[in-house]
Design a protein around this motif. Structure first.
Motif, PDB file in Angstrom:
ATOM      1  N   VAL A 493       0.830  -0.930   0.219  1.00  0.00           N
ATOM      2  CA  VAL A 493       0.069  -0.115   0.069  1.00  0.00           C
ATOM      3  C   VAL A 493       0.818   1.070   0.239  1.00  0.00           C
ATOM      4  N   LEU A 494       0.776   2.125  -1.011  1.00  0.00           N
ATOM      5  CA  LEU A 494       1.422   3.216  -1.198  1.00  0.00           C
ATOM      6  C   LEU A 494       0.862   4.718  -0.603  1.00  0.00           C
ATOM      7  N   ILE A 495       1.329   5.084   0.518  1.00  0.00           N
ATOM      8  CA  ILE A 495       0.535   6.277   0.948  1.00  0.00           C
ATOM      9  C   ILE A 495       1.466   7.645   1.009  1.00  0.00           C
ATOM     10  N   ASN A 496       0.714   8.763   1.309  1.00  0.00           N
ATOM     11  CA  ASN A 496       1.558   9.966   1.528  1.00  0.00           C
ATOM     12  C   ASN A 496       0.779  10.758   2.627  1.00  0.00           C
ATOM     13  N   ARG A 497       1.346  12.038   2.723  1.00  0.00           N
ATOM     14  CA  ARG A 497       0.488  12.879   3.730  1.00  0.00           C
ATOM     15  C   ARG A 497      -0.892  13.181   3.329  1.00  0.00           C
ATOM     16  N   GLY A 498      -1.105  13.004   2.080  1.00  0.00           N
ATOM     17  CA  GLY A 498      -2.551  13.424   1.525  1.00  0.00           C
ATOM     18  C   GLY A 498      -3.296  12.268   1.753  1.00  0.00           C
ATOM     19  N   GLU A 617      14.981  -2.343   2.991  1.00  0.00           N
ATOM     20  CA  GLU A 617      15.470  -0.750   3.005  1.00  0.00           C
ATOM     21  C   GLU A 617      17.106  -0.854   2.402  1.00  0.00           C
ATOM     22  N   ALA A 618      17.838  -1.594   2.683  1.00  0.00           N
ATOM     23  CA  ALA A 618      19.046  -1.797   2.116  1.00  0.00           C
ATOM     24  C   ALA A 618      19.160  -1.827   0.535  1.00  0.00           C
ATOM     25  N   ARG A 619      18.153  -2.587   0.166  1.00  0.00           N
ATOM     26  CA  ARG A 619      18.077  -2.765  -1.340  1.00  0.00           C
ATOM     27  C   ARG A 619      17.357  -1.312  -1.908  1.00  0.00           C
ATOM     28  N   HIS A 620      16.421  -0.865  -1.281  1.00  0.00           N
ATOM     29  CA  HIS A 620      15.845   0.346  -1.627  1.00  0.00           C
ATOM     30  C   HIS A 620      16.964   1.563  -1.715  1.00  0.00           C
ATOM     31  N   GLU A 621      17.788   1.636  -0.493  1.00  0.00           N
ATOM     32  CA  GLU A 621      18.525   2.776  -0.665  1.00  0.00           C
ATOM     33  C   GLU A 621      19.645   2.797  -1.606  1.00  0.00           C
ATOM     34  N   ASP A 627      18.888   5.930  -8.918  1.00  0.00           N
ATOM     35  CA  ASP A 627      17.893   6.129  -9.737  1.00  0.00           C
ATOM     36  C   ASP A 627      17.738   7.635  -9.897  1.00  0.00           C
ATOM     37  N   ARG A 628      17.881   8.084 -11.177  1.00  0.00           N
ATOM     38  CA  ARG A 628      17.956   9.519 -11.545  1.00  0.00           C
ATOM     39  C   ARG A 628      16.637  10.162 -11.004  1.00  0.00           C
ATOM     40  N   GLU A 629      15.483   9.425 -11.464  1.00  0.00           N
ATOM     41  CA  GLU A 629      14.338  10.181 -11.229  1.00  0.00           C
ATOM     42  C   GLU A 629      13.854  10.267  -9.663  1.00  0.00           C
ATOM     43  N   PHE A 630      14.292   9.469  -9.045  1.00  0.00           N
ATOM     44  CA  PHE A 630      14.189   9.271  -7.767  1.00  0.00           C
ATOM     45  C   PHE A 630      14.991  10.299  -6.773  1.00  0.00           C
ATOM     46  N   GLN A 631      16.350  10.642  -7.348  1.00  0.00           N
ATOM     47  CA  GLN A 631      17.122  11.485  -6.796  1.00  0.00           C
ATOM     48  C   GLN A 631      16.535  12.995  -7.233  1.00  0.00           C
ATOM     49  N   TRP A 632      16.012  13.099  -8.409  1.00  0.00           N
ATOM     50  CA  TRP A 632      15.582  14.304  -8.892  1.00  0.00           C
ATOM     51  C   TRP A 632      14.352  14.949  -7.920  1.00  0.00           C
ATOM     52  N   GLU A 720       9.373   2.839  -7.700  1.00  0.00           N
ATOM     53  CA  GLU A 720      10.273   2.150  -6.389  1.00  0.00           C
ATOM     54  C   GLU A 720       9.453   1.508  -5.390  1.00  0.00           C
ATOM     55  N   SER A 721       8.208   1.654  -5.305  1.00  0.00           N
ATOM     56  CA  SER A 721       7.257   0.918  -4.530  1.00  0.00           C
ATOM     57  C   SER A 721       7.171  -0.366  -5.207  1.00  0.00           C
ATOM     58  N   ALA A 722       6.818  -0.523  -6.458  1.00  0.00           N
ATOM     59  CA  ALA A 722       6.750  -1.802  -7.173  1.00  0.00           C
ATOM     60  C   ALA A 722       8.231  -2.594  -6.944  1.00  0.00           C
TER      61      ALA A 722
END
Length: 754
Positions: A493-498, A617-621, A627-632, A720-722
């Motif tokens: 489940v992908l969530i944010n502040r909204g 978390e290690a793989r994610h980091e 990941d250029r898009e994530f860094q941007w 990234e969530s996927a």
């Protein structure tokens, strides 16, 4: 009769915006409005024919408003209805007074300190006035507000005529005046507005506009501001004032006029009876912004985006009413209507001048489903790591927990439902070799409690979903009673502040059950339940007269016992926060309920992901570091938060132009890198600069197209969530010992590994 039995439908939604002003957009949707035969036949003239219903001068309240006010005060001070009833006394009056001022002039751009001193006599008298149905203070304050708006607009328009602006100094425009004192006098407001006009001018100049065009654009913009306030009706003033009381009780209690209540119910149902078009106000004319596929307007082939509606007629022979200069909601009320009825529109094509003779279009209203606001799906292919097979991850984007309450009550098998739509999409995934599912709840502000419970039931095999505590302290447990699971496979489940309310119930339940990973940002933190109370119920009115009250009746708790109130749902794997909790969320409200906890209720634990989190978390980091898009995205978030902390902006042209050039160069550099690396291009990269225009000033067709293109922009957070979910699948499939730790009940439906 139990007081709760008069409540219509559980609602779990983020805060309603105050509806005192027209936002320029509207859906053509159902109503029972009959034609107003007192209006004259439309003429060939294309000059504004102001709506006679608009306020010429805010007068006193109507008898219906007086009665509605008494009903609202009675309900909100009664513990049988309100979760946190409050006595209507001088302390609450002072709070109402503050909120009403904030609604009228939150930016402190219109009133002076002398005006506030004049209003201060109402500060502790609004409680008595409201209880007695004497609403004159609200109208008196609004009358001064409208007068001050006209004065400011007149000053700004005169400034455009006589000044030639230069932008080579060190001065700034202080745009955030929330904590500033009220202007001492008109001269201080003149200075503030001079800087505001200069900023508007500079934005257009930086966008390449010529001086004559800038003067014309801004003059019309300021004129429209004055006219939009002049168009406000008594019901707008009444609703705004009554909401200063309702919002003083708690942030999510709102009063809705009959028209606002209709619009709210339509937004929940995602289905309507009308012509199937989205309208937008542009200056004095209402234009078609979008055509809803499959609706009468689209099927006719006779209207298109950009066309202007200048007159409306009912049935086959009713008079045509000139609607130029009308408020958008009044035009919508004339166009919408019951399925099977006729409406006639006089339409001028977008490419023609307003003096062009219109074409007459006859449409038969029908039921229209708003598919663009419903659940949608797609499949992402995620490359495997360390020689593992690729994973196919299904994504379901759910913008709201919608439900057609009336359709469900009438046993209409075709009623709109978030759960039914998601269940259908999950079934489609069965034939697409999907390995896991990400449910995207970002910016999902909530909706129906029933939908939150039933949607959770698609992923668990019976059990409690949420606990609901009423004002009496009684706690009930609401849950899924249907056997079976629509999707037994891996879930995230992908969530944010909204993500708020119903989204938090769902995400919290999935987390408490250990049924899936929760990824993203900490949610909004709204842990209260609202319901709609029809104020026409007691007098049994055949027609809507008094409106509805959306009031807080309960607080919800997770099955683990904790509340989401203020704290929200904290994800298992966190992305950098895009919005600071001090700027947005339940915790920013000064009268929000505090966090609390009750006893947990027994529930199945399908798994415990804590042993898996460190590896994920290690793989994610490691992945996002490349990941250029994530860094941007991370860079943009940091820049956004830095800009949000500012309260002023430079009026030096060279400085602003340099900043604009840096941003443009950054966009172009990123697009070039995307091309070089074979990444998906940003469809808005060439059209992302500030054009200096308000929404109503842009080309309506092009603006709608840009809005659609924005849906195809790179979304590194979703991808990234996927990828995180794909990592979890691979790790659990490859490591039997880890799988045994994480999936403690692998024989229970909801297993992850085969």
């Amino acid at each position: 009769m139990n007081a709760k039995s008069t409540l219509l439908a559980f609602l779990l939604t983020a805060p309603l915006a105050l509806l005192a002003r027209d936002n320029g957009l509207a859906q053509v949707s159902p109503a029972d409005a009959s034609p107003d035969t007192d209006r004259s036949e439309a003429t060939a003239s294309r000059t504004p024919a102001r709506d006679p219903g608009a306020l010429q001068l805010p007068g006193g309240p109507t008898e219906d408003q007086t009665i509605a006010a008494k009903y609202v005060t009675g309900v909100l001070s009664d513990s049988r209805y309100a979760y946190r009833p409050m006595p209507l006394d001088d302390a609450l009056s002072a709070d109402m007074y503050k909120r009403y001022l904030e609604t009228l002039d939150g930016g402190k751009q219109f009133f002076t300190a002398a005006d506030i001193a004049r209003f201060d006599r109402y500060e502790t008298r609004l409680d008595d006035a409201l209880q007695n149905g004497e609403l004159e203070p609200a109208y008196a304050m609004f009358a001064i507000y409208r007068q001050r708006v006209d004065e400011r607009v007149a000053f700004a328009r005169e400034l455009l005529k006589r000044d030639v602006f230069t932008f080579n100094g060190d001065d700034v425009f202080e745009y955030d005046r929330e904590d500033a004192p009220w202007a001492a006098d008109a001269a201080e407001l003149d200075a503030l507005w001079t800087q505001s006009v200069r900023n508007d001018w500079l934005r257009l100049k930086l966008a390449g506009k010529e001086e004559a065009d800038i003067r014309t654009t801004l003059d019309k913009r300021y004129e429209n501001l004055s006219e939009s306030v002049a168009e406000l009706k008594g019901e707008d003033v009444f609703q705004t004032f009554l909401n200063s009381y309702a919002n003083a009780i708690d942030p999510h209690t709102d009063y809705l006029t009959p028209r606002s209540a209709d619009n709210f119910n339509l937004s929940m149902s995602l289905s309507l009876e009308g012509i199937g078009a989205v309208l937008q106000k542009q200056d004095d004319v209402v234009a078609i912004r979008e055509i809803v596929p499959g609706g009468p307007a689209g099927s006719s082939g006779k209207v298109k985006p950009g066309d202007r509606v200048v007159a409306v007629g009912q049935g086959g022979s009713g008079p045509m009413e000139d609607v130029i200069g009308w408020r958008i909601d009044d035009v919508v009320a004339k166009i919408r209507g019951k399925k099977g009825t006729q409406v006639r529109l006089d339409v001028i094509p977008a490419e023609m001048g307003l003096d062009t003779p219109p074409s007459r279009v006859v449409l038969v209203r029908d039921k229209v489903r708003l598919e663009d606001q419903a659940a949608k799906s797609k499949v992402l292919d995620i490359p495997g790591t360390n020689g593992a097979a690729d994973q196919r991850i299904g994504v379901i984007e759910l913008p709201g927990f919608y439900q057609d309450f009336e359709g469900r009550r009438s046993n209409n098998g075709e009623y709109a439902s978030a759960t039914r739509d998601v269940a259908r999409l999950l079934k489609e995934f069965d034939g697409q070799d999907v390995d896991g599912v990400v449910l995207d709840l970002r910016n999902n502000g909530g909706g129906s409690l029933t939908e939150a419970i039933e949607l959770t039931g698609l992923f668990i095999d019976r059990g409690p979903v949420v606990q609901v505590r009423e004002s009496s302290g009684r706690v009930s447990v609401e849950g899924d009673s249907d056997a079976g699971i629509a999707w037994e496979g891996p879930l995230a489940v992908l969530i944010n502040r909204g993500s708020a309310s119903a989204s938090e119930i769902f995400a919290g339940a999935i987390q408490d059950y250990g049924r899936g990973l929760v990824i993203g940002e900490t949610t909004f933190g709204k842990g209260t339940v609202q319901n709609l109370l029809d104020l026409d119920r007691w007098p049994a009115n055949e027609e809507a007269r008094f409106g509805q009250l959306k009031l807080t009746i309960a607080q919800f708790f997770r099955v683990s016992g904790g509340s989401t109130q203020n704290k929200g749902v904290v994800p298992d794997i966190q992305f950098p926060a895009s919005v600071d909790a001090t700027e947005y969320g339940e915790s920013t409200y000064d009268n929000a309920l505090p966090w609390t906890k009750i006893a947990a209720v027994p529930h199945t634990r399908y798994g415990n992901f804590q042993p898996l989190i460190p590896q994920l978390e290690a793989r994610h980091e490691a992945r996002v570091a490349k990941d250029r898009e994530f860094q941007w995205w991370n860079e943009d978030v940091a820049q956004f938060r830095e800009e949000s902390a500012k309260t002023s902006i430079s009026l030096n042209e060279a400085e602003r132009r340099a900043e604009r050039d840096r941003n443009e160069a950054k966009r172009q550099e990123r697009q070039a890198i995307r091309k070089e690396l074979g990444l998906a291009l940003d469809p808005l990269a060439e059209d992302a600069a500030d054009d200096g225009l308000a929404a109503s000033e842009r080309d309506i067709v092009r603006d709608a197209q840009r809005e659609k293109l924005a849906e195809d922009r790179p979304d590194p957070l979703l991808r990234e969530s996927a990828a995180i979910l794909a990592d979890a699948i691979q790790l659990l499939n490859d490591d039997g010992q880890l799988s045994a730790q994480v999936l403690k009940q692998v024989d229970t439906p909801g297993h992850w590994a085969d």
